[in-house]
Motif scaffolding. Sequence first.
Motif, short mmCIF file in Angstrom:
data_model
loop_
_atom_site.label_atom_id
_atom_site.label_comp_id
_atom_site.label_asym_id
_atom_site.label_seq_id
_atom_site.Cartn_x
_atom_site.Cartn_y
_atom_site.Cartn_z
N ASN A 8 -8.61 -21.17 10.80
CA ASN A 8 -8.92 -20.06 11.69
C ASN A 8 -8.25 -18.74 11.30
O ASN A 8 -8.62 -17.70 11.80
N ASP A 10 -8.53 -16.95 8.72
CA ASP A 10 -9.48 -16.01 8.12
C ASP A 10 -10.45 -15.44 9.15
O ASP A 10 -11.18 -14.50 8.85
N ARG A 11 -10.49 -16.00 10.34
CA ARG A 11 -11.41 -15.54 11.38
C ARG A 11 -10.79 -14.46 12.27
O ARG A 11 -11.46 -13.95 13.16
N LEU A 42 -10.88 -17.50 19.82
CA LEU A 42 -11.45 -18.39 18.80
C LEU A 42 -12.28 -19.50 19.44
O LEU A 42 -13.35 -19.86 18.93
N SER A 45 -15.69 -17.93 20.73
CA SER A 45 -16.54 -17.23 19.76
C SER A 45 -17.28 -18.25 18.91
O SER A 45 -16.73 -19.30 18.58
N ASP A 48 -18.97 -18.79 13.25
CA ASP A 48 -19.28 -17.90 12.13
C ASP A 48 -18.95 -16.43 12.42
O ASP A 48 -19.19 -15.57 11.59
N ASP A 50 -16.00 -13.48 13.70
CA ASP A 50 -14.57 -13.22 13.75
C ASP A 50 -14.10 -12.76 15.12
O ASP A 50 -14.87 -12.31 15.96
#
Length: 136
Positions: A8, A10-11, A42, A45, A48, A50
Amino acid sequence: ARATDADNRDRVDHVIDPAVTVVATVPDYVVTALAVLIDNALKFSPPDLDVTVTARALETGAIEIAVRDRGDGIEDDAEWLFEPFTQADQSTTRAHAGLGIGLYTCRKLIDRLGGEVAIATHAEGGTVARLVVPTM
Protein backbone atom coordinates in the motif's frame (compact mmCIF):
# COMPACT_ATOMS: atom_id res chain seq x y z
CA ALA A 1 -5.59 -2.39 3.92
CA ARG A 2 -2.99 -0.90 6.22
CA ALA A 3 -0.82 2.12 5.51
CA THR A 4 2.15 0.18 6.85
CA ASP A 5 1.72 -2.71 4.39
CA ALA A 6 4.43 -2.66 1.73
CA ASP A 7 1.83 -3.18 -1.02
CA ASN A 8 0.00 0.00 0.00
CA ARG A 9 2.94 2.39 0.33
CA ASP A 10 2.87 3.08 -3.41
CA ARG A 11 -0.83 3.98 -3.20
CA VAL A 12 -0.30 6.97 -0.90
CA ASP A 13 0.63 10.23 -2.64
CA HIS A 14 1.67 13.15 -0.49
CA VAL A 15 1.97 16.89 -0.97
CA ILE A 16 3.55 18.89 1.84
CA ASP A 17 3.50 22.68 1.80
CA PRO A 18 7.05 24.01 2.29
CA ALA A 19 5.64 26.35 4.97
CA VAL A 20 4.91 23.32 7.17
CA THR A 21 7.61 23.04 9.79
CA VAL A 22 8.12 20.77 12.76
CA VAL A 23 4.99 20.19 14.80
CA ALA A 24 5.90 20.65 18.46
CA THR A 25 3.29 18.36 19.95
CA VAL A 26 2.92 14.70 20.92
CA PRO A 27 4.16 12.99 17.73
CA ASP A 28 2.73 9.58 18.65
CA TYR A 29 -0.78 11.05 18.81
CA VAL A 30 -0.47 12.66 15.39
CA VAL A 31 1.12 9.58 13.80
CA THR A 32 -1.56 7.28 15.25
CA ALA A 33 -4.41 9.57 14.14
CA LEU A 34 -2.91 9.92 10.67
CA ALA A 35 -2.43 6.15 10.37
CA VAL A 36 -6.13 5.64 11.16
CA LEU A 37 -7.16 8.10 8.46
CA ILE A 38 -4.80 6.63 5.86
CA ASP A 39 -5.88 3.07 6.70
CA ASN A 40 -9.54 4.07 6.30
CA ALA A 41 -8.82 5.84 3.02
CA LEU A 42 -7.03 2.78 1.64
CA LYS A 43 -9.83 0.52 2.81
CA PHE A 44 -12.56 2.57 1.12
CA SER A 45 -10.73 3.42 -2.12
CA PRO A 46 -10.73 1.05 -5.08
CA PRO A 47 -7.39 -0.84 -5.15
CA ASP A 48 -6.35 0.78 -8.45
CA LEU A 49 -6.76 4.36 -7.15
CA ASP A 50 -4.39 6.30 -4.90
CA VAL A 51 -5.00 8.04 -1.60
CA THR A 52 -3.72 11.61 -1.26
CA VAL A 53 -2.27 13.15 1.90
CA THR A 54 -1.63 16.89 2.00
CA ALA A 55 -0.23 19.10 4.73
CA ARG A 56 -0.33 22.87 4.88
CA ALA A 57 0.36 25.61 7.37
CA LEU A 58 -2.67 27.65 8.40
CA GLU A 59 -2.63 31.39 9.17
CA THR A 60 -3.36 30.52 12.80
CA GLY A 61 -0.03 28.72 13.04
CA ALA A 62 -1.71 25.31 13.14
CA ILE A 63 -1.08 22.61 10.57
CA GLU A 64 -3.85 20.99 8.55
CA ILE A 65 -3.33 17.44 7.32
CA ALA A 66 -5.94 16.14 4.87
CA VAL A 67 -6.38 12.54 3.71
CA ARG A 68 -8.51 12.01 0.61
CA ASP A 69 -9.79 8.67 -0.58
CA ARG A 70 -11.42 7.82 -3.91
CA GLY A 71 -14.35 5.82 -2.53
CA ASP A 72 -18.09 6.50 -2.60
CA GLY A 73 -17.98 9.46 -0.22
CA ILE A 74 -19.85 9.92 3.02
CA GLU A 75 -23.14 11.53 3.95
CA ASP A 76 -23.09 15.23 4.83
CA ASP A 77 -23.68 14.80 8.56
CA ALA A 78 -21.08 12.17 9.44
CA GLU A 79 -20.44 13.27 13.04
CA TRP A 80 -21.87 9.95 14.28
CA LEU A 81 -18.89 8.13 12.72
CA PHE A 82 -16.76 9.42 15.61
CA GLU A 83 -18.80 7.41 18.13
CA PRO A 84 -17.16 4.18 19.36
CA PHE A 85 -18.09 0.90 17.66
CA THR A 86 -19.81 2.70 14.79
CA GLN A 87 -19.37 2.05 11.08
CA ALA A 88 -21.04 3.46 7.99
CA ASP A 89 -22.27 -0.02 7.09
CA GLN A 90 -23.73 -1.65 10.21
CA SER A 91 -24.89 -4.80 8.39
CA THR A 92 -23.45 -8.24 9.14
CA THR A 93 -22.57 -8.62 5.45
CA ARG A 94 -20.50 -5.43 5.16
CA ALA A 95 -17.57 -5.43 2.73
CA HIS A 96 -15.08 -3.78 5.13
CA ALA A 97 -13.95 -5.27 8.42
CA GLY A 98 -13.15 -3.33 11.57
CA LEU A 99 -14.38 -2.60 15.07
CA GLY A 100 -15.52 0.95 14.43
CA ILE A 101 -13.09 2.55 16.88
CA GLY A 102 -10.58 4.11 14.49
CA LEU A 103 -12.22 7.51 14.03
CA TYR A 104 -13.22 7.59 17.70
CA THR A 105 -9.59 7.02 18.72
CA CYS A 106 -8.39 9.56 16.16
CA ARG A 107 -10.68 12.26 17.53
CA LYS A 108 -9.78 11.54 21.17
CA LEU A 109 -6.05 11.83 20.44
CA ILE A 110 -6.36 15.06 18.45
CA ASP A 111 -8.77 16.55 21.03
CA ARG A 112 -6.08 16.01 23.68
CA LEU A 113 -3.75 18.15 21.58
CA GLY A 114 -6.34 20.92 21.31
CA GLY A 115 -6.87 20.17 17.63
CA GLU A 116 -9.83 19.05 15.58
CA VAL A 117 -10.86 16.29 13.19
CA ALA A 118 -13.55 16.48 10.52
CA ILE A 119 -14.72 14.24 7.71
CA ALA A 120 -16.78 15.13 4.63
CA THR A 121 -17.41 14.22 1.02
CA HIS A 122 -14.84 15.76 -1.33
CA ALA A 123 -16.22 17.98 -4.12
CA GLU A 124 -14.57 15.77 -6.76
CA GLY A 125 -15.69 12.50 -5.18
CA GLY A 126 -14.50 10.36 -2.35
CA THR A 127 -14.05 11.45 1.23
CA VAL A 128 -11.61 13.85 2.83
CA ALA A 129 -10.68 13.66 6.49
CA ARG A 130 -8.88 16.64 8.03
CA LEU A 131 -6.74 16.97 11.11
CA VAL A 132 -5.92 20.44 12.42
CA VAL A 133 -3.03 20.27 14.85
CA PRO A 134 -1.80 23.26 16.84
CA THR A 135 1.95 23.76 16.71
CA MET A 136 2.06 24.92 20.36
